[in-house]
Design a protein around this motif. Structure first.
Motif, short mmCIF file in Angstrom:
data_model
loop_
_atom_site.label_atom_id
_atom_site.label_comp_id
_atom_site.label_asym_id
_atom_site.label_seq_id
_atom_site.Cartn_x
_atom_site.Cartn_y
_atom_site.Cartn_z
N SER B 32 0.83 -1.19 0.00
CA SER B 32 0.00 0.00 0.00
C SER B 32 0.87 1.25 0.00
CB SER B 32 -0.88 -0.05 1.25
OG SER B 32 -1.53 1.16 1.42
N GLY B 33 0.59 2.19 -0.88
CA GLY B 33 1.35 3.44 -0.91
C GLY B 33 2.68 3.35 -1.62
N HIS B 34 2.97 2.17 -2.18
CA HIS B 34 4.24 2.02 -2.88
C HIS B 34 4.05 1.91 -4.38
CE1 HIS B 34 7.14 1.16 0.52
NE2 HIS B 34 5.98 1.41 1.11
N CYS B 35 5.15 2.22 -5.08
CA CYS B 35 5.10 2.19 -6.53
C CYS B 35 6.18 1.24 -7.05
CB CYS B 35 5.32 3.60 -7.07
SG CYS B 35 5.28 3.71 -8.85
N ALA B 36 5.87 0.47 -8.06
CA ALA B 36 6.86 -0.38 -8.72
C ALA B 36 6.85 -0.05 -10.19
CB ALA B 36 6.55 -1.85 -8.49
N ALA B 37 8.04 0.02 -10.79
CA ALA B 37 8.12 0.36 -12.21
C ALA B 37 8.82 -0.76 -12.96
CB ALA B 37 8.88 1.67 -12.40
N HIS B 194 10.10 1.26 -6.89
CA HIS B 194 11.00 0.12 -6.87
C HIS B 194 11.13 -0.37 -8.31
CE1 HIS B 194 13.10 -3.02 -4.82
NE2 HIS B 194 12.46 -3.94 -5.52
N ARG B 195 12.38 -0.61 -8.77
CA ARG B 195 12.56 -0.93 -10.18
C ARG B 195 12.56 -2.43 -10.45
NH1 ARG B 195 15.30 3.29 -13.28
NH2 ARG B 195 15.63 5.07 -11.91
N TYR B 196 11.89 -2.79 -11.52
CA TYR B 196 11.92 -4.16 -12.02
C TYR B 196 12.28 -4.11 -13.49
CZ TYR B 196 9.54 -5.74 -7.81
OH TYR B 196 9.21 -6.03 -6.52
N TYR B 197 12.73 -5.25 -13.98
CA TYR B 197 13.11 -5.33 -15.38
C TYR B 197 12.51 -6.62 -15.93
CZ TYR B 197 16.11 -5.78 -19.47
OH TYR B 197 16.58 -5.92 -20.74
N GLU B 202 10.12 -12.94 -18.23
CA GLU B 202 10.55 -13.10 -16.84
C GLU B 202 10.79 -11.75 -16.18
OE1 GLU B 202 13.16 -16.42 -15.47
OE2 GLU B 202 13.57 -16.49 -17.62
N LEU B 203 10.44 -11.68 -14.91
CA LEU B 203 10.58 -10.43 -14.17
C LEU B 203 11.79 -10.49 -13.24
CD1 LEU B 203 8.90 -7.75 -13.77
CD2 LEU B 203 8.02 -8.82 -11.71
N PHE B 204 12.65 -9.46 -13.33
CA PHE B 204 13.84 -9.41 -12.49
C PHE B 204 13.78 -8.17 -11.61
CE2 PHE B 204 14.96 -11.35 -16.53
CZ PHE B 204 15.43 -12.59 -16.11
N GLU B 205 14.33 -8.32 -10.40
CA GLU B 205 14.38 -7.17 -9.53
C GLU B 205 15.68 -6.41 -9.77
OE1 GLU B 205 13.04 -6.79 -4.94
OE2 GLU B 205 13.06 -8.79 -5.85
N ASN B 206 15.69 -5.09 -9.50
CA ASN B 206 16.90 -4.28 -9.54
C ASN B 206 17.83 -4.58 -10.71
OD1 ASN B 206 16.44 -2.75 -7.26
ND2 ASN B 206 17.10 -4.45 -5.94
N PRO B 207 17.47 -4.19 -11.89
CA PRO B 207 18.32 -4.51 -13.04
C PRO B 207 19.66 -3.80 -12.96
CG PRO B 207 16.70 -2.86 -13.60
CD PRO B 207 16.39 -3.29 -12.20
#
Lengths: 268, 213
Positions: B32-37, B194-197, B202-207
């Motif tokens: 809640s209140g967070h953003c992921a890109a 928070h960044r994803y790639y 497939e989804l990766f965290e912190n590229p």
């Protein structure tokens, strides 16, 4: 009333004079229509003579089984025609099955209602009444259902984004497909509505003309025609409604997704 | 609450083993209140992931919101809570007005998107950017708990981008969670995301820094 004037086969040959003239013009003007014109004329002749023979045999036999068999053959042809007239079709058995099913349900129900309720031949399945009535009802329902389904499938395939935009706003599959359903119903209903509006003003309906030509009182012929038109309108409406909503049900799922993967692609 | 953060118990949107024939399995949790890109090349499956989360494509796996599994809710209700705005939204009627229901917050939202008069316009005369902002307004009207946004600012000029980002920040502050697909390399940091790639489904965290775009 002067009674019925029988035709000889020579009368028919004479009547085809103008059609043959058209073929000659086509050759002279190099229109390239000669072949199709002659082939369709011959095809029609053979088909109708055969149908005449078959109907006569069925009438003489007076058997419920032959009558039902003839009705089944008519239904199968009409069902195939519905399937063939759609640019995009449901895949699997649903493709031929759904349209034919809706048409047959509406057609059989209304035919039986008309026979048992109003025309009342004895026995009720008497082929002289049952087969022509079933044929007319089936023909009109077939046109309506095939137009309705063709419009529905094209609209959904081309308007995927529009339907999904509504699903994404929390609408149900029925709400989201309502614009497409409305278009499909409209195009399925149009021929019968037009036929009702123009009937008697522009041209006399074929069946009524036939009855008048065979010596029936025009007022009686009109009554019969009205009966038929009401039955046709009713059957077409039921068939189009049934087919449209059944197809929407098939093209969506319980999780309110649009399932275009259940539809075969268009021509392109 | 913020410190215990790492694990999913208090996560708002939880995704486990989400899979379609083309993507996954994907795990993701969003508080809640967070953003992921999410960034990544075209064809990587970013839009398909958002479609799968909103249950618009067939998928398997476990998705829940505040502990309520997705399958326990009727799909229309799920989509009102987890609102997905595609890169190009559909417009099924001629007039803009017919795409909006009257809600108390409508005027305010339209004003925030600088489209106060848009209701009287025709859809065919809207620019791509106007459509994009109106589609966002339409989704915000639902007051969703989670927003899934596919390139929400791709067709916008810088001042409109700022306006939309302000709208999104206000939503984040109000407790909404935002998952967005973006090709703008600076947008995630502006939204403190928070960044994803994503690549090949497939989804990766912190590229790695070079991998973005």
């Amino acid at each position: 009333m002067s009674g019925y004037q029988a035709l000889t086969y020579w009368d028919l040959v004479a009547a085809s004079l103008f059609l043959i003239l058209n073929a000659i013009f086509s050759i002279a003007l190099n229109l390239g229509l000669t072949r199709t014109l002659i082939i369709s004329a011959l095809r029609m002749t053979v088909q109708l003579i055969l149908v005449g023979l078959i109907l006569k045999a069925i009438f003489i036999a007076g058997s419920i089984w032959w009558t039902l068999l003839a009705a089944a053959v008519m239904g199968a042809f009409a069902g195939r025609e519905i399937w063939a007239r759609q640019e995009r079709r449901l895949i699997g058995l649903w493709g031929p099955g759904l349209g034919a099913g809706a048409m047959l349900m509406a057609g059989c129900l209304v035919t039986f209602y008309g026979l048992a309720g109003q025309i009342r031949p004895d026995p009720v399945w008497q082929p002289q009444f049952a087969l022509p009535l079933f044929g007319m009802i089936l023909g009109n329902t077939m046109t309506g259902v095939s137009l309705g389904l063709d419009t529905l499938h094209t609209t959904l395939a081309k308007g995927k984004k529009d339907v999904e935009a509504q699903l994404l706003l929390g609408k149900t599959r029925w709400e989201a497909t309502r614009p497409a359903a409305r278009q499909a119903l409209r195009s399925g209903f149009t021929p019968i509505i037009n036929a009702m509006a123009a009937t008697g003003v522009v041209s006399l309906p074929g069946m009524m003309t036939g009855q008048i030509l065979s010596g029936v009182d025009p007022q009686e012929a009109v009554k019969y025609q009205l009966l038929i038109m009401f039955l046709l309108g009713g059957a077409t409406g039921l068939g189009v409604l049934g087919a449209t909503f059944a197809s929407i049900w098939r093209l969506t799922d319980k999780r309110h997704r649009l399932r275009l993967d259940r539809l075969s692609g268009g021509k392109s | 609450m913020q410190l215990a953060a790492k694990f999913e118990t208090d996560a708002m949107l939880t995704i486990k083993d989400l899979q379609t024939p083309l993507i996954g399995p994907v795990d993701l949790s969003l508080k809640s209140g967070h953003c992921a890109a999410i960034s990544g090349p075209s064809g990587a499956g970013k839009s398909l992931l958002l479609r799968a989360i909103s249950d618009l494509d067939e998928n398997t796996g476990h998705v829940s919101l505040d502990g309520t599994t997705r399958d326990a809710l009727p799909a229309p209700e799920w989509r009102r809570k987890v609102a997905y705005v595609p890169a190009e939204s559909g417009w099924w009627a001629e007039n803009v007005q017919d795409h909006f229901v009257e809600t108390p917050n409508l005027a305010e939202l339209l004003q925030a998107a600088a489209l106060s008069n848009a209701l009287s316009w025709q859809v065919s005369r809207l620019s791509t950017g106007e459509r994009q902002r109106l589609a966002l307004v339409r989704a915000l009207q639902l007051n969703p708990d989670v927003l899934l946004l596919d390139e929400p600012t791709s067709a916008l000029d810088p001042s409109s981008v700022a306006r939309v980002e302000a709208l999104l920040k206000a939503r984040l502050e109000a407790g909404c969670a935002v998952l967005l697909v973006s090709h703008d390399p600076d947008q995630p940091s502006r939204l403190e995301a928070h960044r994803y790639y994503m690549n090949s489904g497939e989804l990766f965290e912190n590229p790695a820094p070079g991998a973005i775009q």
